[in-house]
Every structure is written in structure tokens, then in C-alpha cells.
Design an enzyme around this catalytic site. Structure first.
Site, PDB file in Angstrom:
ATOM      1  N   ASP A 139     -51.411 -49.717 -14.563  1.00  0.00           N
ATOM      2  CA  ASP A 139     -52.529 -50.616 -14.875  1.00  0.00           C
ATOM      3  C   ASP A 139     -52.846 -50.757 -16.368  1.00  0.00           C
ATOM      4  O   ASP A 139     -53.685 -51.564 -16.757  1.00  0.00           O
ATOM      5  CB  ASP A 139     -53.786 -50.179 -14.130  1.00  0.00           C
ATOM      6  N   HIS A 154     -43.829 -45.201 -14.289  1.00  0.00           N
ATOM      7  CA  HIS A 154     -43.589 -46.197 -13.248  1.00  0.00           C
ATOM      8  C   HIS A 154     -43.671 -47.626 -13.787  1.00  0.00           C
ATOM      9  O   HIS A 154     -43.698 -48.573 -13.011  1.00  0.00           O
ATOM     10  CB  HIS A 154     -44.574 -46.020 -12.088  1.00  0.00           C
TER      11      HIS A 154
END
Length: 305
Positions: A139, A154
Site C-alpha cells: 500500500d 511483495h
């Protein structure tokens, strides 16, 4: 280092989960300490601090975690959309899912946990000490909070990779393409948009126009070897490790902190509940990360400057 034994993203099996729950030293079955003063003493002496973060640290910013009961988008389990196979079968559906997540993130802000980590890194850096964040989150809230020493294992929601030429780039467009405008609603009764593949996000490199995909590590995919190498160096050299808001069930990240603990380095877990790895750690502080982390990382009376 166990980082090299698990290089593909996946969820931990019940057998490995049971192994994680077993303390490294089976003779010591005591629960981890929640003594903040004792942790603060260790913190004040630490020179190289590794902080591993997961979905829980962003949940307090209102970011969907897609775990447990909230693990669905429409009628699909989120983890089943986050695979290369799902994208190959239905790129429109997967892009709707990621468009929804991108648009949500543009409305969210870093919370006190993100901010205190960034402040701690800056403050300790002036003292010749290092803080490195290894995050599973995609995010970018750590980045927006000001964290500089950041390994996003990730990937990021706001990066894309071309399926044809491989070009990867930051992408903050909203919407990411015209056909996705207003799409991606998570309601189970929402029908798929079935956007033609030619209208999905496309590469803008000269002469390419290939299909773009989110530059994230999907389940079953191998993590970036350069980032893994950097993470390995951080974990092998740290003298204190914090595990913040992670379920400890997604590998390889789930194995990072237990391996650090196995070499005798203090590990402190900050989480809403116990995890499969809790009993392997020296400290455990239960509660919202935005509440428990700030007093733990605040300036210590022994700090210079």
C-alpha cells in the site's frame, strides 16, 4: 538463512504452522514478556533494528486486510485473485480487484504506527544506528509516512509491469485506464465488467502496447532475488527485531522473525492476537499497533542528542 529456503509467496501449511508454534527451546514454555520497560532497555542498546510489518499495521488506516471473514472481494476469496493463473484466466476481473484497492488506498493515510516507525528511523539514523523496514504490504503507507530504509518484498499497488516487454514503472493514475473508471465495486452482487483485454491498462513504452499487470508478488510467484538478498543481510545483522501487525502465516516472511529469534536475537511482536510464531519470541505486546508501538519506540532517556 531460511530466507533462501522459501522464495515463493504462499500460505503456511498446517504442519509448518504447528512447527512454528513449538518454541525453539522446548524446555522454555513461558509466554513472551509484555514488560515494556525491559523491551525499552533492549531497544536503547540496539544498533541495527529490523522491523517486519504486515497487513495489521495498515488495518488501522482503514485498509482492507483481505484476511479471515473479510477475505473476500465480491464472491471471490482475495487470495484466489492474487495469482498468475487468475490473471491469465480473467485479466479484467483481476484488474477490477486491483483498481478497487488502488482507489481505496488513495483515500487512506499513514497511522501512528507508520509515523512512529519513520520518526524512529530518522532519529536513530542521526545517532549512527539503523532501522530497516521489511514490509509485506503493497500500500506504500510506510513510504508516505517517510520511511527511507524500506524493502517492499511483495511489491506495490502503484507499480505496473508489462507482460510483453517487462518494463516496470510507478503508476499513480486514477483511474489507471478509462475502462476501469467506476469499476471494481466489492459488493457480492456486482457483476463483472468483462472489459475487453485491449481496453485494460497497456504499456506506454515505444512500440510495445503490451498488457500491464500489477507489479506485485502473487501467490506462487518468486520474490525478487535482489530484495531477498537485502532482507537476508538485514536479518542476519540485526540485534533487535520487531514484528508488527503480521499474521505469520504467509511465507517466506513468516519465517523471518523465528529464524532471527533462533540465533538468540530479541524479537518483539506487536499484534492484536497471538500468531503461530508468538511463543518463539521474547516479547509480545497485544493491542492495536498504533497504540502499542509509539510508546515502545519513543525517544529513550539514554539516547544521544
Amino acid at each position: 538463512m531460511i530466507v533462501r529456503q522459501f522464495t515463493c509467496r504462499g500460505t503456511i501449511s498446517s504442519h509448518l504452522c504447528a512447527h512454528l508454534r513449538k518454541p525453539h527451546d522446548s524446555r522454555n514454555m513461558a509466554r513472551p514478556s509484555s514488560d515494556l520497560a525491559a523491551f525499552r532497555k533492549v531497544f536503547s542498546d540496539a544498533q541495527n533494528i529490523a522491523i517486519i510489518t504486515g497487513a495489521g499495521v495498515s488495518a488501522e488506516s482503514g485498509v482492507p486486510t483481505f484476511r479471515g471473514a473479510g477475505g473476500y472481494w465480491r464472491k471471490w476469496e482475495a487470495q484466489r485473485l492474487a495469482t498468475p493463473e487468475a490473471f491469465s484466466r480473467n485479466p479484467s476481473r483481476v484488474w477490477e480487484f486491483y483498481h478497487y484497492r488502488r482507489e481505496v488506498m488513495l483515500t487512506k493515510n499513514p497511522n501512528p504506527a507508520h509515523l512512529v516507525i519513520a520518526e524512529c528511523e530518522e532519529r536513530l539514523g542521526k545517532q549512527g544506528r539503523t532501522v530497516t523496514v521489511i514490509t509485506q504490504n503493497i500500500d506504500e503507507l510506510h513510504r508516505r509516512a517517510g520511511t527511507k530504509n524500506l524493502l517492499e518484498i511483495h511489491g506495490s499497488l502503484f507499480r505496473t509491469r508489462c507482460m510483453s516487454c517487462g518494463h516496470e514503472a510507478a503508476n499513480y493514475k486514477s483511474p489507471i485506464c478509462a475502462a476501469l473508471k467506476g469499476k471494481g465495486a466489492p459488493d457480492p452482487n456486482t457483476d463483472d465488467a468483462n472489459i475487453p483485454v485491449q481496453q485494460l491498462p497497456r504499456c506506454e513504452e515505444t512500440g510495445c502496447h503490451g498488457l500491464l499487470r500489477p507489479a506485485v508478488v502473487w501467490f506462487g510467484e518468486t520474490l525478487d532475488s535482489d530484495i531477498l538478498t537485502q532482507a537476508e543481510k538485514v536479518l542476519d545483522s540485526c540485534d533487535l527485531c520487531l514484528v508488527v501487525g503480521t499474521s505469520s502465516i504467509v511465507y517466506p516472511a513468516a519465517m523471518f522473525a523465528p529464524q532471527v529469534a533462533a540465533r538468540g536475537v530479541p524479537v518483539a511482536e506487536f499484534n492484536m492476537e497471538d500468531t503461530p510464531a508468538t511463543m518463539r519470541f521474547k516479547y509480545h505486546f497485544q493491542g492495536p499497533c498504533g497504540t502499542t508501538l509509539p510508546p515502545a519506540l519513543a525517544r529513550h532517556e539514554n539516547e544521544e542528542g
